[in-house]
Write a protein that holds these residues in place. Structure first.
Motif, PDB file in Angstrom:
ATOM      1  N   ASP A  90       0.832  -1.209   0.000  1.00 32.21           N
ATOM      2  CA  ASP A  90       0.000   0.000   0.000  1.00 32.21           C
ATOM      3  C   ASP A  90       0.863   1.253   0.000  1.00 32.21           C
ATOM      4  O   ASP A  90       0.560   2.231  -0.695  1.00 32.21           O
ATOM      5  CB  ASP A  90      -0.918   0.008   1.225  1.00 32.21           C
ATOM      6  CG  ASP A  90      -1.962  -1.099   1.167  1.00 32.21           C
ATOM      7  OD1 ASP A  90      -2.248  -1.551   0.034  1.00 32.21           O
ATOM      8  OD2 ASP A  90      -2.475  -1.507   2.227  1.00 32.21           O
ATOM      9  N   VAL A  91       1.943   1.223   0.807  1.00 34.14           N
ATOM     10  CA  VAL A  91       2.839   2.377   0.860  1.00 34.14           C
ATOM     11  C   VAL A  91       3.498   2.612  -0.496  1.00 34.14           C
ATOM     12  O   VAL A  91       3.554   3.749  -0.991  1.00 34.14           O
ATOM     13  CB  VAL A  91       3.914   2.175   1.954  1.00 34.14           C
ATOM     14  CG1 VAL A  91       4.952   3.287   1.900  1.00 34.14           C
ATOM     15  CG2 VAL A  91       3.254   2.141   3.335  1.00 34.14           C
ATOM     16  N   MET A  92       3.985   1.553  -1.118  1.00 30.92           N
ATOM     17  CA  MET A  92       4.636   1.688  -2.416  1.00 30.92           C
ATOM     18  C   MET A  92       3.650   2.151  -3.483  1.00 30.92           C
ATOM     19  O   MET A  92       3.992   2.965  -4.354  1.00 30.92           O
ATOM     20  CB  MET A  92       5.255   0.348  -2.828  1.00 30.92           C
ATOM     21  CG  MET A  92       6.362  -0.133  -1.885  1.00 30.92           C
ATOM     22  SD  MET A  92       7.700   1.065  -1.708  1.00 30.92           S
ATOM     23  CE  MET A  92       8.355   1.074  -3.378  1.00 30.92           C
ATOM     24  N   ARG A  93       2.406   1.645  -3.397  1.00 33.58           N
ATOM     25  CA  ARG A  93       1.384   2.085  -4.353  1.00 33.58           C
ATOM     26  C   ARG A  93       1.074   3.568  -4.175  1.00 33.58           C
ATOM     27  O   ARG A  93       0.914   4.312  -5.152  1.00 33.58           O
ATOM     28  CB  ARG A  93       0.124   1.251  -4.170  1.00 33.58           C
ATOM     29  CG  ARG A  93      -0.923   1.485  -5.259  1.00 33.58           C
ATOM     30  CD  ARG A  93      -2.165   0.643  -5.027  1.00 33.58           C
ATOM     31  NE  ARG A  93      -1.858  -0.776  -4.938  1.00 33.58           N
ATOM     32  CZ  ARG A  93      -1.897  -1.483  -3.817  1.00 33.58           C
ATOM     33  NH1 ARG A  93      -2.233  -0.890  -2.669  1.00 33.58           N
ATOM     34  NH2 ARG A  93      -1.604  -2.760  -3.829  1.00 33.58           N
ATOM     35  N   GLU A  94       1.006   4.012  -2.931  1.00 30.15           N
ATOM     36  CA  GLU A  94       0.736   5.426  -2.664  1.00 30.15           C
ATOM     37  C   GLU A  94       1.877   6.304  -3.168  1.00 30.15           C
ATOM     38  O   GLU A  94       1.650   7.377  -3.744  1.00 30.15           O
ATOM     39  CB  GLU A  94       0.527   5.633  -1.159  1.00 30.15           C
ATOM     40  CG  GLU A  94       0.152   7.061  -0.795  1.00 30.15           C
ATOM     41  CD  GLU A  94      -0.104   7.214   0.692  1.00 30.15           C
ATOM     42  OE1 GLU A  94      -0.322   8.348   1.136  1.00 30.15           O
ATOM     43  OE2 GLU A  94      -0.071   6.189   1.406  1.00 30.15           O
ATOM     44  N   SER A  98       1.640   9.160  -6.057  1.00 30.58           N
ATOM     45  CA  SER A  98       2.111  10.534  -5.857  1.00 30.58           C
ATOM     46  C   SER A  98       3.098  10.938  -6.945  1.00 30.58           C
ATOM     47  O   SER A  98       3.055  12.065  -7.462  1.00 30.58           O
ATOM     48  CB  SER A  98       2.764  10.667  -4.475  1.00 30.58           C
ATOM     49  OG  SER A  98       1.849  10.368  -3.455  1.00 30.58           O
ATOM     50  N   ARG A  99       3.998  10.008  -7.295  1.00 37.71           N
ATOM     51  CA  ARG A  99       4.980  10.305  -8.336  1.00 37.71           C
ATOM     52  C   ARG A  99       4.294  10.548  -9.679  1.00 37.71           C
ATOM     53  O   ARG A  99       4.633  11.493 -10.406  1.00 37.71           O
ATOM     54  CB  ARG A  99       5.971   9.149  -8.453  1.00 37.71           C
ATOM     55  CG  ARG A  99       7.137   9.435  -9.388  1.00 37.71           C
ATOM     56  CD  ARG A  99       8.012   8.209  -9.542  1.00 37.71           C
ATOM     57  NE  ARG A  99       7.320   7.170 -10.280  1.00 37.71           N
ATOM     58  CZ  ARG A  99       7.224   7.133 -11.612  1.00 37.71           C
ATOM     59  NH1 ARG A  99       7.792   8.080 -12.341  1.00 37.71           N
ATOM     60  NH2 ARG A  99       6.575   6.157 -12.201  1.00 37.71           N
ATOM     61  N   LEU A 100       3.322   9.702 -10.011  1.00 39.59           N
ATOM     62  CA  LEU A 100       2.611   9.859 -11.279  1.00 39.59           C
ATOM     63  C   LEU A 100       1.796  11.146 -11.300  1.00 39.59           C
ATOM     64  O   LEU A 100       1.697  11.817 -12.332  1.00 39.59           O
ATOM     65  CB  LEU A 100       1.705   8.646 -11.516  1.00 39.59           C
ATOM     66  CG  LEU A 100       2.414   7.312 -11.771  1.00 39.59           C
ATOM     67  CD1 LEU A 100       1.404   6.187 -11.909  1.00 39.59           C
ATOM     68  CD2 LEU A 100       3.284   7.395 -13.024  1.00 39.59           C
TER      69      LEU A 100
END
Length: 255
Positions: A90-94, A98-100
């Motif tokens: 979930d953290v990596m997806r968030e 944010s980056r995108l």
């Protein structure tokens, strides 16, 4: 190795599965299960696959360690503090979202700048096109004025006649056009079409094959009305200059 007889080894070889996990895959390249024994008494305990044999060896046959491992595996680990909150996925997806989002914002800004630049270029092209049209109308206006002047004051003549100085043509134009500057390029083009040839001597530039003929027995035509007309055209085009475009005084010699 373990003081076993051939018959005892054959009995072990009859075992077709690990005596702990029940796997039929020994884990060894030879396909033969390992002979497990007690390291204190050297008593042979049975046949094990490679993972289970390593498990007992790493635990050093310590029952307390193995029981602790069972207790560890049966514990509810979901209540551990490191399993609380969002998962790593979930953290990596968030972070990826944010980056995108940031990249999308940057691309949007670049797109807006490009669109503004396109609009500026379109406005510049429109202004250039308008200037070109105004210049074309001015050239046509100058050409009409020159044709009217030539029709009234210049005619072809034999090449044997004395050359006509450029200064004389300018004087005649100034008189006819009320002092307006002569459109040199338009004048030169018209004189070439009339059959004139431009040359240069120690006395200056001159024309051969044309003659300046003032009207005889009638009043000289003036360009007052013509100039008023061209001034009105210039006002419509946004031109604040004179009705006839001012060009350099020297006629460029045609190559």
């Amino acid at each position: 190795m373990y003081d076993l007889t051939i018959e005892q080894v054959r009995e072990l070889r009859k075992i077709g599965a690990c005596m702990i996990c029940g796997s039929t895959d020994s884990g060894f390249e030879s396909g033969v299960f390992a002979i497990d024994h007690c390291h204190e008494s050297s008593v042979v305990r049975g046949a094990l696959c490679q993972p289970c044999n390593l498990m007992l060896g790493n635990a050093k046959d310590n029952i307390d360690v193995l029981l602790a491992a069972i207790k560890y595996l049966t514990k509810d680990h979901e209540s551990e503090p490191w399993n609380q909150g969002p998962s790593r996925s979930d953290v990596m997806r968030e972070r990826e979202d944010s980056r995108l989002t940031a990249r999308l914002g940057q691309v949007s800004k670049e797109l807006n700048k490009s669109e503004m630049r396109v609009k500026e270029l379109e406005a510049t092209l429109a202004a250039v096109d308008e200037d070109v049209q105004v210049a074309a109308r001015r050239r046509a206006r100058d050409a009409n004025a020159v044709e009217s002047f030539i029709a009234a004051h210049i005619s072809p003549c034999p090449s044997g006649r004395p050359p006509l100085p450029v200064s004389e043509i300018r004087k005649a134009w100034a008189t006819w056009a009320g002092g307006a500057p002569c459109p040199v390029t338009s004048m030169a083009d018209a004189l070439y079409k009339l059959g004139g040839t431009q040359g240069r001597s120690s006395k200056g530039r001159h024309w051969v094959g044309i003659a300046l003929i003032p009207p005889a027995g009638e009043e000289k035509p003036t360009s007052e009305g013509l100039l008023r007309h061209t001034d009105s055209v210039a006002d419509e085009e946004g031109d604040t200059g004179s009705g006839v475009a001012e060009l350099p005084h020297d006629v460029t010699e045609r190559p």
